[in-house]
Scaffold this active site. Structure first.
Site, PDB file in Angstrom:
ATOM      1  N   ARG A 170       0.969  -1.235  -0.426  1.00 48.04           N
ATOM      2  CA  ARG A 170      -0.341   0.046  -0.172  1.00 48.04           C
ATOM      3  C   ARG A 170       0.565   1.006   0.215  1.00 48.04           C
ATOM      4  O   ARG A 170       1.905   1.464   0.420  1.00 48.04           O
ATOM      5  CB  ARG A 170      -0.783  -0.534   1.460  1.00 48.04           C
ATOM      6  CG  ARG A 170      -1.962  -0.915   1.072  1.00 48.04           C
ATOM      7  CD  ARG A 170      -3.048  -0.113   0.491  1.00 48.04           C
ATOM      8  NE  ARG A 170      -4.261  -0.978  -0.142  1.00 48.04           N
ATOM      9  CZ  ARG A 170      -4.939  -0.966  -1.167  1.00 48.04           C
ATOM     10  NH1 ARG A 170      -4.703  -0.035  -2.068  1.00 48.04           N
ATOM     11  NH2 ARG A 170      -6.304  -1.756  -0.907  1.00 48.04           N
ATOM     12  N   GLY A 189      -4.980   3.631   7.731  1.00 51.69           N
ATOM     13  CA  GLY A 189      -3.939   3.200   8.003  1.00 51.69           C
ATOM     14  C   GLY A 189      -3.063   3.464   8.785  1.00 51.69           C
ATOM     15  O   GLY A 189      -2.503   3.929   8.360  1.00 51.69           O
ATOM     16  N   GLY A 190      -3.157   2.759  10.657  1.00 48.73           N
ATOM     17  CA  GLY A 190      -1.988   3.409  10.780  1.00 48.73           C
ATOM     18  C   GLY A 190      -0.844   3.300  10.831  1.00 48.73           C
ATOM     19  O   GLY A 190      -0.134   4.447  11.382  1.00 48.73           O
ATOM     20  N   TYR A 208      -2.286  -9.547  -5.890  1.00 50.19           N
ATOM     21  CA  TYR A 208      -2.974  -9.148  -4.616  1.00 50.19           C
ATOM     22  C   TYR A 208      -3.803  -9.812  -4.094  1.00 50.19           C
ATOM     23  O   TYR A 208      -3.662 -10.993  -3.284  1.00 50.19           O
ATOM     24  CB  TYR A 208      -3.345  -8.099  -4.536  1.00 50.19           C
ATOM     25  CG  TYR A 208      -4.229  -7.139  -3.805  1.00 50.19           C
ATOM     26  CD1 TYR A 208      -3.198  -6.750  -2.493  1.00 50.19           C
ATOM     27  CD2 TYR A 208      -5.334  -6.388  -3.617  1.00 50.19           C
ATOM     28  CE1 TYR A 208      -3.279  -5.972  -1.300  1.00 50.19           C
ATOM     29  CE2 TYR A 208      -5.798  -5.502  -2.654  1.00 50.19           C
ATOM     30  CZ  TYR A 208      -4.933  -5.918  -1.800  1.00 50.19           C
ATOM     31  OH  TYR A 208      -5.626  -5.340  -0.630  1.00 50.19           O
ATOM     32  N   ARG A 221     -11.862  -6.041   0.959  1.00 51.32           N
ATOM     33  CA  ARG A 221     -11.417  -7.064  -0.881  1.00 51.32           C
ATOM     34  C   ARG A 221     -12.400  -7.450  -1.267  1.00 51.32           C
ATOM     35  O   ARG A 221     -12.666  -8.437  -1.605  1.00 51.32           O
ATOM     36  CB  ARG A 221     -10.092  -7.663   0.427  1.00 51.32           C
ATOM     37  CG  ARG A 221      -9.130  -7.880   0.921  1.00 51.32           C
ATOM     38  CD  ARG A 221      -8.201  -8.824   2.120  1.00 51.32           C
ATOM     39  NE  ARG A 221      -8.064  -8.224   2.442  1.00 51.32           N
ATOM     40  CZ  ARG A 221      -6.618  -8.169   3.532  1.00 51.32           C
ATOM     41  NH1 ARG A 221      -6.968 -10.143   3.582  1.00 51.32           N
ATOM     42  NH2 ARG A 221      -6.322  -7.498   4.003  1.00 51.32           N
ATOM     43  N   VAL A 247      -7.186  -2.270  16.629  1.00 56.13           N
ATOM     44  CA  VAL A 247      -8.570  -1.840  17.584  1.00 56.13           C
ATOM     45  C   VAL A 247      -8.432  -1.945  19.119  1.00 56.13           C
ATOM     46  O   VAL A 247      -8.756  -0.613  19.611  1.00 56.13           O
ATOM     47  CB  VAL A 247      -9.942  -2.352  16.609  1.00 56.13           C
ATOM     48  CG1 VAL A 247     -11.110  -1.796  16.735  1.00 56.13           C
ATOM     49  CG2 VAL A 247      -9.858  -2.339  15.066  1.00 56.13           C
ATOM     50  N   ASP A 264      35.836 -26.160   1.874  1.00 51.15           N
ATOM     51  CA  ASP A 264      34.901 -26.679   2.421  1.00 51.15           C
ATOM     52  C   ASP A 264      34.160 -27.167   1.942  1.00 51.15           C
ATOM     53  O   ASP A 264      33.525 -26.782   0.709  1.00 51.15           O
ATOM     54  CB  ASP A 264      34.574 -25.432   3.830  1.00 51.15           C
ATOM     55  CG  ASP A 264      32.776 -26.342   3.969  1.00 51.15           C
ATOM     56  OD1 ASP A 264      32.682 -27.212   4.760  1.00 51.15           O
ATOM     57  OD2 ASP A 264      32.074 -25.646   3.912  1.00 51.15           O
ATOM     58  N   ASP A 302      29.911 -28.761   2.231  1.00 49.32           N
ATOM     59  CA  ASP A 302      28.912 -28.406   2.373  1.00 49.32           C
ATOM     60  C   ASP A 302      28.217 -26.789   2.631  1.00 49.32           C
ATOM     61  O   ASP A 302      28.460 -25.828   3.800  1.00 49.32           O
ATOM     62  CB  ASP A 302      27.993 -28.956   3.843  1.00 49.32           C
ATOM     63  CG  ASP A 302      27.367 -30.475   3.506  1.00 49.32           C
ATOM     64  OD1 ASP A 302      26.805 -30.762   3.056  1.00 49.32           O
ATOM     65  OD2 ASP A 302      28.466 -31.028   3.686  1.00 49.32           O
ATOM     66  N   ASP A 317      32.329 -21.715   4.919  1.00 51.17           N
ATOM     67  CA  ASP A 317      30.856 -21.353   4.559  1.00 51.17           C
ATOM     68  C   ASP A 317      30.495 -21.052   6.682  1.00 51.17           C
ATOM     69  O   ASP A 317      29.756 -20.226   7.074  1.00 51.17           O
ATOM     70  CB  ASP A 317      29.329 -21.939   4.335  1.00 51.17           C
ATOM     71  CG  ASP A 317      29.371 -22.512   4.544  1.00 51.17           C
ATOM     72  OD1 ASP A 317      29.865 -23.760   5.426  1.00 51.17           O
ATOM     73  OD2 ASP A 317      28.155 -23.175   5.033  1.00 51.17           O
TER      74      ASP A 317
HETATM   75  C1  GDG Z   1      -3.125  -6.324  10.194  1.00 55.18           C
HETATM   76  C2  GDG Z   1      -3.023  -7.581  10.538  1.00 55.18           C
HETATM   77  C3  GDG Z   1      -2.113  -5.862  12.525  1.00 55.18           C
HETATM   78  C4  GDG Z   1     -11.228  -0.334  10.560  1.00 55.18           C
HETATM   79  N1  GDG Z   1     -12.793   0.071  10.207  1.00 55.18           N
HETATM   80  C5  GDG Z   1     -13.158   1.102  10.431  1.00 55.18           C
HETATM   81  C6  GDG Z   1     -11.877   1.510  10.371  1.00 55.18           C
HETATM   82  N2  GDG Z   1     -10.385   0.322  10.493  1.00 55.18           N
HETATM   83  C7  GDG Z   1      -9.157   0.631  10.768  1.00 55.18           C
HETATM   84  C8  GDG Z   1      -8.984   0.838  12.902  1.00 55.18           C
HETATM   85  C9  GDG Z   1      -7.540   0.017  12.703  1.00 55.18           C
HETATM   86  C10 GDG Z   1      -6.980  -0.364  11.207  1.00 55.18           C
HETATM   87  O1  GDG Z   1      -7.908  -0.244  10.940  1.00 55.18           O
HETATM   88  C11 GDG Z   1      -7.402  -2.593  11.804  1.00 55.18           C
HETATM   89  O2  GDG Z   1      -6.484  -2.861  12.729  1.00 55.18           O
HETATM   90  P1  GDG Z   1      -6.189  -3.834  12.785  1.00 55.18           P
HETATM   91  O3  GDG Z   1      -5.127  -4.928  13.885  1.00 55.18           O
HETATM   92  O4  GDG Z   1      -7.552  -4.583  13.278  1.00 55.18           O
HETATM   93  O5  GDG Z   1      -6.275  -4.412  11.020  1.00 55.18           O
HETATM   94  P2  GDG Z   1      -5.341  -4.983   9.711  1.00 55.18           P
HETATM   95  O6  GDG Z   1      -5.966  -4.594   8.600  1.00 55.18           O
HETATM   96  O7  GDG Z   1      -6.743  -6.655   9.637  1.00 55.18           O
HETATM   97  O8  GDG Z   1      -4.210  -5.781  10.216  1.00 55.18           O
HETATM   98  C12 GDG Z   1      -3.207  -6.749  12.152  1.00 55.18           C
HETATM   99  C13 GDG Z   1      -2.373  -4.961  11.673  1.00 55.18           C
HETATM  100  O9  GDG Z   1      -2.122  -5.179  10.433  1.00 55.18           O
HETATM  101  C14 GDG Z   1      -0.599  -3.673  12.084  1.00 55.18           C
HETATM  102  O10 GDG Z   1      -0.013  -5.028  12.314  1.00 55.18           O
HETATM  103  O11 GDG Z   1      -2.858  -5.734  14.165  1.00 55.18           O
HETATM  104  O12 GDG Z   1      -3.443  -7.832  13.200  1.00 55.18           O
HETATM  105  O13 GDG Z   1      -4.264  -7.957  10.734  1.00 55.18           O
HETATM  106  O14 GDG Z   1      -6.777   0.930  12.529  1.00 55.18           O
HETATM  107  O15 GDG Z   1      -9.164   1.750  12.964  1.00 55.18           O
HETATM  108  N3  GDG Z   1     -11.012   2.986  10.217  1.00 55.18           N
HETATM  109  C15 GDG Z   1     -11.828   3.666   9.471  1.00 55.18           C
HETATM  110  N4  GDG Z   1     -13.257   3.061   9.526  1.00 55.18           N
HETATM  111  C16 GDG Z   1     -13.251   1.226  10.059  1.00 55.18           C
HETATM  112  O16 GDG Z   1     -14.646   1.817   9.152  1.00 55.18           O
HETATM  113  N5  GDG Z   1     -12.095   5.500   9.669  1.00 55.18           N
END
Ligand code: GDG
Length: 773
Positions: free
Chosen positions: A32, A51-52, A112, A343, A409, A527, A529, A715
């Protein structure tokens, strides 16, 4: 969000980066992209995909000024890029380069949706029934990974030695291997965002070996949890026969090391907290209360991407049971389900969406009344302060993942709970749970208990809610996304500091050629292996490839040229595997040596041969019931391999070997611990280094240092003894660039490169006359 707190956090990340990167700059590769351009009518608008991770990495990239390589997923993405598919971002104050990778519609479908999200995602989340492994999707995955790697190579050129590449997630498992092959000097780190399953699950994947091989080209590989690390190490051991050290968290494979660590991801805690405390958030709370009929009612919240791993139907079933079995909560409790469709090209996701909507309608029809809707579904996007409002006003938040790497979350809810009123109900199968006692644990597969846990949360006293929430908030504050980055940068800094400063042989080929030309003799000691023969899962399957075989055969025929193969294998095994006439064979790490028409073994070793054989038989008898143990009788020594032994039994293997050896006369036999192996061997101070010096004395004479060009390649750690013994006199070559220190003066990348080097050597001496037969 600006403000001093944020500046302070950025400062922390920047100083960690400076420590790690020094002059190096960061290149991020992820599927992404951080900025997307899309057409809206005649205008092109830019958005930050949610996405965080993207939100947290963007400021880091702005500080480092490197490059970010990602799929150009916006429909106007390539209208704003230059001829190299690059655009400077952020647009208002360009700080780094976004290099977009162009994927055709078919590639997106196969790479993807097809392989990443319909093969790897379900398998790694234990949804085996949904995993489809189609050959054409795998081919696309390979090609696209290659494409990402090439784009990254463009982005790191020309100063690639000065770059640290940070790869993200399961879409790009093969990318590290491509990068390593093209630019061995790059520092590669990879974060894997989803769980890593146990070997019994992973082995279902038809491409398991290729995926492991790709990932083990990284210098540093990080997962969320120690459990995922353990699973990965098991897979490396079982799939590839790699050496995996659980104490150090290190895998040794193809002559190099990968550090594997756990580093649980987090969120920008301050940002969520500030957002939850803002006026805007309060306005959203009022609006939600009014519009969704929440006033005077307890509120539950679920926030998810609509994904079958998040356990949404299971959660709805628990809510159904709650209203059925605890009618007192009817009219008094509303559950707000915030969903983000995801998806949707994949049928399983469309089916889930339909199922969730149908279930919500069914429950609402079954229990709802004119003034009360039990479940409110919000499937449309809402801004971040509105998200914080949902979290802040919730009396309980339910995270019911069936499997989840981490789950952000749960953390966002805790960070937004500025009033400490809400309870977190958390699946014990989400990485975020990690054994903490403060959330209320639930098992999404046991929906009756799910209902009971929610009731418990709703009935919990205000004091207990506060106590639990304060504990969780305290823990979270010390572990935000900046700590997460810092932790990995620090680990990378340690590895970089330990990196060897060996030169590639190809950088000094002329110097080596001149040395060979200036001496009457040439001795090439190798050597087996991992040096001449590629490492394979089972040592019994190791074979000498045709190129080195023919080069060695011809080299050994030249006058003044000696070729020796030096190995830990037994002499007969080694001789059979190589099968060339004019070579010298050195077995058992130097205890036995044989050349054309002569043989020698250490007498002191031969004296204890019978003792070792008897001891080995006794060890074998003791360990008969232990699964996976391999006892190998190598004549002068024996090996007890425990690579395939379950962790619980390793201690027993060690104890049995120790006990048997302890019964032998003191000073006769010793145990050496190798890589997942105990060696039972004569207690003699002898190794590949001493054996090499002895051999050179025999093959040439005591003046060999001035008369002979010596080239030694290996190695493994046992070769380090030879590198040390020959330091200053010979050309010593480490095969595979490890991250551990080596005494070798030069390095080659792997078996194939060493074969090319040997070919070059053959070229230098091909004019010399042949040995008489
Ligand atoms: C992967 C791993 C791991 C969700 N619904 C809405 C919305 N969200 C945002 C949440 C959160 C993010 O999406 C979802 O985070 P998750 O951690 O549940 O996960 P995945 O997308 O499955 O991500 C997971 C992550 O990677 C990081 O490493 O934690 O285990 O599966 O931020 O807030 N945001 C908005 N509307 C929604 O309806 N604005």
């Amino acid at each position: 969000m600006a403000g001093p707190a944020r500046e302070e956090r950025m400062y922390r990340v920047q100083s960690a980066m400076r420590e790690l990167l020094g002059p190096r700059r960061l290149v991020v590769i992820s599927n992404r992209e951080p900025y997307e351009h899309n057409r809206r009518g005649r205008a092109v608008v830019m958005t930050n995909p949610p996405g965080g991770l993207v939100a947290a990495l963007d400021p880091v990239m702005q500080a480092s000024g490197g490059a970010w390589v990602a799929w150009g997923s916006g429909d106007a993405d390539f209208e704003v890029t230059d001829e190299h598919d690059c655009v400077r971002v952020p647009p208002e104050s360009p700080a780094y380069t976004l290099r977009r990778v162009r994927l055709s519609r078919r590639e997106v479908e196969r790479f993807y949706h097809g392989y990443s999200n319909q093969a790897l995602w379900p398998l790694f989340h234990l949804a085996m029934d949904k995993a489809r492994f189609l050959r054409r999707n795998w081919t696309a995955y390979q090609e696209v990974n290659h494409r990402f790697a090439r784009a990254a190579l463009d982005a790191v050129a020309p100063d690639r030695g000065e770059r640290v590449v940070w790869i993200h997630d399961y879409h790009l498992a093969l990318c590290p291997r491509h990068l390593r092959e093209a630019a061995p000097e790059l520092f590669l780190m990879h974060f894997w965002h989803i769980p890593w399953p146990a070997w019994d699950v992973f082995r279902i994947c038809p491409q398991s070996a290729e995926l492991m091989d790709g990932l083990l080209a990284n210098d540093l590989l990080a997962f969320h949890l120690p459990r995922h690390v353990d699973n990965f190490l098991d897979c490396a051991r079982n799939e590839l026969g790699a050496e995996a050290d659980p104490e150090e968290g290190v895998v040794e494979y193809r002559g190099r090391l990968t550090k594997v660590m756990a580093s649980p991801i987090s969120i920008d805690v301050d940002e969520w907290e500030q957002s939850a405390a803002s006026r805007e958030c309060e306005r959203w709370m009022e609006r939600f209360r009014r519009r969704l009929g929440l006033n005077g009612r307890a509120v539950g919240v679920g926030v998810d991407r609509l994904d079958y791993t998040k356990g949404i139907p299971e959660r709805l079933r628990s809510i159904d049971l709650l209203f059925q079995r605890y009618p007192a909560f009817r009219e008094k409790f509303v559950f707000v389900q915030k969903s983000a469709p995801s998806r949707t090209r994949i049928k399983a996701y469309r089916d889930l969406q339909d199922r969730v909507e149908a279930e919500i309608s069914r429950i609402n029809a079954a229990y709802g009344s004119e003034g009360w809707q039990p479940i409110v579904h919000l499937p449309s996007p809402i801004p971040q302060p509105a998200m914080a409002a949902l979290y802040r006003m919730a009396d309980l938040c339910v995270v019911s993942s069936l499997q989840d790497g981490m789950n952000l979350v749960a953390k966002e809810f805790v960070a937004s709970q500025v009033d400490c009123r809400g309870v977190l109900v958390l699946s014990h199968l989400a990485g975020a749970s990690d054994g903490s006692p403060w959330p209320l644990a639930m098992n999404p597969f046991d929906q009756e208990s799910g209902a009971e846990v929610m009731v418990r949360a709703l009935r919990m006293s205000a004091a207990e809610r506060r106590e639990r929430m304060e504990q969780m908030r305290g823990q979270l504050r010390g572990r935000d996304i900046y700590n997460w980055m810092e932790q990995q940068f620090r680990a990378a800094a340690h590895l970089l500091a330990r990196r060897v400063a060996t030169r590639s042989v190809f950088d000094d080929l002329e110097g080596i050629r001149d040395l060979v030309a200036s001496r009457d003799f040439l001795a090439v000691l190798l050597d087996f292996d991992g040096t001449l023969a590629p490492i394979v899962a089972r040592p019994s399957e190791a074979r000498l490839p045709p190129l080195p075989r023919s080069v060695l055969a011809r080299l050994a025929r030249r006058q003044g040229c000696h070729v020796a193969v030096i190995s830990g294998r037994s002499l007969p095994d080694l001789r059979e595997r190589v099968g060339l006439r004019d070579l010298v064979y050195v077995g058992n790490h130097g205890l036995e040596i044989a050349g054309p028409g002569w043989a020698s073994e250490r007498r002191d070793a031969a004296e204890v041969r019978e003792m070792i054989a008897a001891c080995t038989r006794r060890v074998e008898a003791r360990l008969r019931g232990v699964r996976g143990v391999i006892v190998e009788d190598k004549g002068l020594t024996s090996s007890v391999h425990y690579r395939l032994v379950g962790r619980a039994d390793v201690e027993r293997v060690r104890r049995d070997v120790l006990t048997e050896v302890a019964h032998l006369p003191p000073g006769s036999v010793e145990i050496r611990r190798g890589k997942m192996v105990f060696e039972i061997r004569p207690a003699i101070d002898w190794d590949k280094g001493r054996a090499s010096l002895w051999l050179l004395d025999q093959l040439i004479d005591r003046e060999w240092r001035s008369r002979c060009a010596v080239i030694y390649a290996g190695d493994d750690r046992t070769d380090e003894d030879a590198f040390l013994a020959l330091a200053g006199t010979g050309v010593t070559i480490k095969v595979g660039r490890g991250t551990y220190p080596t005494a070798a003066g030069y390095a080659v990348q792997g078996v194939e490169e060493l074969a090319r080097m040997l070919q070059a050597i053959l070229g230098w001496v091909s004019e010399r006359p042949a040995k008489p037969r």
